[in-house]
Design a protein around this motif. Structure first.
Motif, PDB file in Angstrom:
ATOM      1  N   ASP A 133      52.717  29.778 -67.482  1.00 56.85           N
ATOM      2  CA  ASP A 133      52.056  28.629 -66.611  1.00 56.85           C
ATOM      3  C   ASP A 133      52.187  28.569 -65.213  1.00 56.85           C
ATOM      4  N   ALA A 134      53.550  29.268 -64.705  1.00 60.28           N
ATOM      5  CA  ALA A 134      53.097  29.457 -63.149  1.00 60.28           C
ATOM      6  C   ALA A 134      51.651  30.734 -62.577  1.00 60.28           C
ATOM      7  N   SER A 135      51.839  31.284 -63.471  1.00 60.01           N
ATOM      8  CA  SER A 135      50.341  31.698 -62.861  1.00 60.01           C
ATOM      9  C   SER A 135      49.044  31.456 -63.271  1.00 60.01           C
ATOM     10  N   GLN A 136      48.369  30.546 -64.109  1.00 55.23           N
ATOM     11  CA  GLN A 136      47.442  30.198 -64.439  1.00 55.23           C
ATOM     12  C   GLN A 136      46.117  29.570 -63.792  1.00 55.23           C
ATOM     13  N   ILE A 137      45.660  29.271 -63.766  1.00 54.83           N
ATOM     14  CA  ILE A 137      44.538  29.039 -62.446  1.00 54.83           C
ATOM     15  C   ILE A 137      42.893  28.370 -62.743  1.00 54.83           C
ATOM     16  N   VAL A 138      43.712  28.249 -64.728  1.00 55.85           N
ATOM     17  CA  VAL A 138      41.725  27.977 -65.268  1.00 55.85           C
ATOM     18  C   VAL A 138      42.351  26.098 -65.038  1.00 55.85           C
ATOM     19  N   ALA A 139      43.346  25.431 -65.207  1.00 55.23           N
ATOM     20  CA  ALA A 139      43.220  24.143 -64.934  1.00 55.23           C
ATOM     21  C   ALA A 139      43.800  23.344 -64.180  1.00 55.23           C
ATOM     22  N   TYR A 140      44.642  22.968 -64.067  1.00 61.32           N
ATOM     23  CA  TYR A 140      44.911  21.886 -62.616  1.00 61.32           C
ATOM     24  C   TYR A 140      46.247  22.425 -62.688  1.00 61.32           C
ATOM     25  N   PRO A 141      47.332  22.770 -60.997  1.00 61.27           N
ATOM     26  CA  PRO A 141      48.858  22.832 -61.579  1.00 61.27           C
ATOM     27  C   PRO A 141      49.002  22.280 -62.488  1.00 61.27           C
ATOM     28  N   THR A 142      50.140  23.081 -63.298  1.00 59.49           N
ATOM     29  CA  THR A 142      51.074  22.945 -63.945  1.00 59.49           C
ATOM     30  C   THR A 142      52.596  22.250 -63.414  1.00 59.49           C
ATOM     31  N   GLU A 143      53.516  22.067 -63.856  1.00 57.96           N
ATOM     32  CA  GLU A 143      55.118  21.566 -63.466  1.00 57.96           C
ATOM     33  C   GLU A 143      55.410  22.816 -62.545  1.00 57.96           C
ATOM     34  N   ALA A 144      55.044  24.009 -63.995  1.00 59.10           N
ATOM     35  CA  ALA A 144      56.032  24.904 -62.762  1.00 59.10           C
ATOM     36  C   ALA A 144      55.483  25.847 -61.969  1.00 59.10           C
ATOM     37  N   GLN A 145      54.052  25.177 -61.192  1.00 60.92           N
ATOM     38  CA  GLN A 145      53.839  25.776 -60.383  1.00 60.92           C
ATOM     39  C   GLN A 145      54.210  24.437 -58.823  1.00 60.92           C
ATOM     40  N   LYS A 146      53.709  23.359 -59.170  1.00 57.51           N
ATOM     41  CA  LYS A 146      53.889  22.364 -58.569  1.00 57.51           C
ATOM     42  C   LYS A 146      56.142  22.583 -57.951  1.00 57.51           C
ATOM     43  N   GLN A 147      56.622  22.679 -58.977  1.00 56.66           N
ATOM     44  CA  GLN A 147      57.955  23.358 -58.698  1.00 56.66           C
ATOM     45  C   GLN A 147      58.266  24.699 -57.767  1.00 56.66           C
TER      46      GLN A 147
END
Length: 541
Positions: free
Chosen positions: A233-247
């Motif tokens: 979830d921290a490395s995906q860039i296909v969709a919008y930012p995940t909660e993990a990336q926001k954190q």
């Protein structure tokens, strides 16, 4: 029942005890001075020598000092053991206790200078110990070990409490799932400043507190590391930012706030010499880098995947290029890259408040993207004249795409901006674009060959223009472009050249088998550039 009154009485009594200690030692010092100064009329020796002649230690002050400091130590330790209130007072307000001792020690130092009994003894056989003489020829500001021993227990307890006070706000703010706020981070430095100010009563205590602050910095980094996400979830860039990336973005932002607060702390306390904390602060930058690394690695991988699609496009068109009314349109893969980087900048990068840090991390990423582009662009085959025009246009469009990450290219009062911040790699991109349009005879005389553009890139670009009888290096090995590109990324320039040499040798062997009278026109130039590159890299090796 009245704790405040008891505490006030305790500190008053301690002050009186230390005054009494000073008074007692002063009287003994005066006695020692008198005995050292007055002489026996018969022997003409100072009266204090009689003690030495009878086997006693003539150092009266030293003996008195050792006994009194031992009694003081036993009384303080015993009282704290019997009364929890006294223990809390001495440990919790240790800097106040230390200040009383330091003031008393200063009085003793002054007294020792005024009454120098050692200088009155002319007989070198008589040795008088001075408990206040710490260094040969002078008195140190450091409290002597005898007096310091009375404080060790309370100093250790105070430092443990101080460390707990520094750790508590950090443990509390990370106790839940939420990322700490900037206000909470600011509260840490309020606590640090208080601890440093209170401990500034003595350099030794201050240095110990600085070490505690260093542990606090490490704890904050560890907590951030534990809170950071490194999963899919921290490395995906296909969709919008995940909660993990926001954190992760929030963690990087508070780490940047913490780093800025640390720099302000060091600047505001420049006279107290706490620069060592900046060394501890290196862990902050390392943690910021590791937190943002999954996102940047995904951007790099996605960019390379886009570049791989360029080999599915047709660049073989030939035709007159002088009469083109407008620049050729961008290639589909380059349009996809621009759209991708624009989305990344808007959805993933805009939420970082630490712009300087992110810019610094994006520069190496931009360099990698340029190298990826040049690698794949040089392997496009066949490359016709119109295809070369489109590839040159792609170089210009890549500059625009990277400006979405780095900002406009130019210069400001602060220095270079945009692609100018990656000067050497940007020069490579510009030089590669110029090389696309070079004639055959211009390649080997190009001044930037080897210094700006690697020989292997030049050879790949030349091979892309050659007739089909000249095999591509990957074709000689039976590899696909993707596998060959991965190999090139893992090997140095000399190994690349040796592999290309194998491709040229394969062509020569095939030409001889066919008993052809002449080699293709590009072969001598290819051979010359190859040998030039091998010679240059042989010297470097």
């Amino acid at each position: 029942s009245n704790k405040a009154a008891f505490r006030a009485t305790l500190w008053t009594n301690l002050d009186q005890v230390l005054d009494q200690l000073h008074s007692s030692v002063s009287r003994v010092l005066q006695l020692q001075k008198l005995l050292a100064k007055k002489q026996d009329p018969n022997t003409h020796l100072p009266y204090i020598s009689a003690l030495a002649l009878d086997g006693f230690d003539p150092s009266l002050v030293y003996q008195c000092w050792c006994k009194l400091t031992k009694i003081l130590r036993e009384v303080l330790v015993g009282a704290s053991a019997k009364s929890n209130f006294i223990k809390q007072a001495l440990e919790g307000e240790y800097p106040k206790l230390l200040r009383l001792f330091l003031n008393t020690w200063s009085k003793f130092k002054l007294l020792a200078v005024q009454v120098n009994t050692s200088g009155l003894i002319m007989d070198e056989s008589i040795k008088i110990k001075d408990p206040f003489l710490q260094q040969p020829g002078g008195h140190s500001d450091e409290m002597c070990a005898d007096m310091r021993s009375s404080l060790e227990q309370f100093e250790h307890a105070y430092l443990a409490r101080s460390l707990s006070r520094l750790f508590d706000p950090i443990n509390l703010m990370f106790s839940g799932n939420a990322v700490p706020s900037p206000e909470e981070v600011s509260g840490i430095f309020t606590c640090i400043t208080n601890e440093l100010n209170v401990s500034s009563v003595e350099e030794r205590l201050f240095n110990a507190t600085v070490k505690n602050v260093g542990k606090t910095i490490k704890l904050f980094c560890v907590k951030c590391e534990q809170a950071a996400k490194a999963d899919a979830d921290a490395s995906q860039i296909v969709a919008y930012p995940t909660e993990a990336q926001k954190q992760n973005v929030q963690i990087v932002n508070i780490l940047a706030d913490f780093q800025a607060g640390l720099k302000r702390l060091v600047a505001d306390n420049g006279n107290k010499k706490i620069d060592s904390l900046l060394e501890e602060g290196k862990d902050i930058k390392d943690q910021m880098v590791s937190t943002v690394a999954p996102l940047l690695a995904s951007i790099e991988d996605a960019s390379e995947a886009i570049f791989l699609t360029c080999h599915k496009e047709d660049f073989s068109q030939n035709g007159a290029t002088d009469n083109l009314k407008q620049p050729p349109a961008s290639s589909p893969y380059m349009k996809e890259l621009q759209s991708f980087l624009e989305r990344i900048s808007k959805d993933f990068l805009q939420n970082f408040s630490c712009k300087d840090f992110i810019d610094a991390e994006l520069r190496p990423l931009a360099e990698k993207i340029i190298h990826q582009f040049i690698l794949h662009a040089s392997l496009i085959r066949p490359l016709g004249s119109l295809g070369a025009q489109r590839l040159g246009s792609d170089c210009a469009q890549l500059e625009f795409a990277l400006s979405l990450l780095l900002g406009p290219t130019g210069y400001s009062s602060a220095g270079p901006t945009g692609l100018n911040t990656i000067g050497t790699t940007y020069q490579l991109l510009r030089a590669f674009r110029a090389m696309i349009f070079m004639k055959l005879e211009e390649f080997q005389s190009y001044a930037g060959l080897g210094s700006i553009v690697p020989h292997s890139v030049c050879l790949h670009l030349m091979i892309s223009r050659c007739p089909e009888v000249m095999p591509s290096p990957q074709a000689t090995l039976g590899w696909g472009v993707a596998r060959y590109a991965r190999w090139l990324q893992k090997h140095d320039e000399r190994e690349k050249l040796l592999l290309i040499q194998g491709s040229l040798e394969s062509y020569v062997a095939a030409a001889r088998n066919k008993k052809e009278k002449n080699y293709i026109a590009e072969y001598p130039v290819l051979l010359h550039i190859l040998q030039q590159g091998l010679d240059m890299n042989q010297l470097e090796a």
